[in-house]
Scaffold this motif. Structure first.
Motif: not given
Length: 198
Positions: A30-56
């Motif tokens: 559900r990302t119109p900009s990805l479906r209509t993008a011109q040229g090859p798509a490449r992954p960049d800037l990987p970042l780990p996603v952490h969730e704050l502990d409920h009591t953190g």
């Protein structure tokens, strides 16, 4: 000072590359900009996603607020422009592609990363999610050599709320982690139950 971007796990990167190479996955996104993008798509800037502990945020221990790793998020670029993001998740079989997304996170994350690169102190960038507040922050961890998939938010780390931020929290304003987590603690504390009327 340059950021020390941690390398993503190879299986996580492979799963994103496979999804980008799959016309079915891209069409279903559900990302119109990805479906209509011109040229090859490449992954960049990987970042780990952490969730704050409920009591953190409530406990704010001296050694840091605990987090749980929930995935890795990659910006997806076409040419020089980021058009979407891809998220991976840890499954019993290892890292797997989860979904593509777009929206205000993309330009907000890019802006926050540019701001962080201008800071005088080196940091390891991560993302910190506070689901109860629908809040995502760029987490600048002070230990650049730490395992990006583990650890707690240290009191001296820097948190930069991404847009849109919760009411009363300014997006793109760097905060010392201890200060922002203390400010969030009352929002994360459950309201006391009121007794029944007599």
């Amino acid at each position: 000072m340059p950021l020390h971007v941690p390398p993503a796990p190879a299986p996580a990167l492979r799963s994103v590359l496979a999804a980008l190479g799959s016309p079915t996955a891209v069409r279903a996104a559900r990302t119109p900009s990805l479906r209509t993008a011109q040229g090859p798509a490449r992954p960049d800037l990987p970042l780990p996603v952490h969730e704050l502990d409920h009591t953190g945020a409530q406990a704010a221990p001296a050694d840091g607020s605990p987090t749980t790793l929930t995935g890795w998020r990659f910006l997806i670029r076409c040419g020089e422009r980021a058009v979407a993001a891809a998220e991976t998740m840890l499954t019993p079989d290892g890292w797997a592609f989860s979904h593509f997304c777009e929206g205000p996170y993309i330009p907000s994350a890019e802006l926050a990363l540019r701001q962080a690169e201008a800071l005088p102190t080196p940091y390891q960038p991560r993302l910190l999610s506070v689901p109860e507040l629908y809040m995502l922050t760029l987490w600048l961890h002070g230990d650049c050599t730490a395992d990006a998939e583990g650890g707690a938010v240290a009191p001296a780390d820097v948190l930069v709320p991404l847009s849109p931020a919760p009411p009363g929290i300014a997006a793109h304003r760097p905060h010392r982690a201890a200060d922002l987590l203390a400010a969030l603690s009352h929002r994360l504390t459950p309201a006391p139950l009121l007794g029944s009327p007599a």
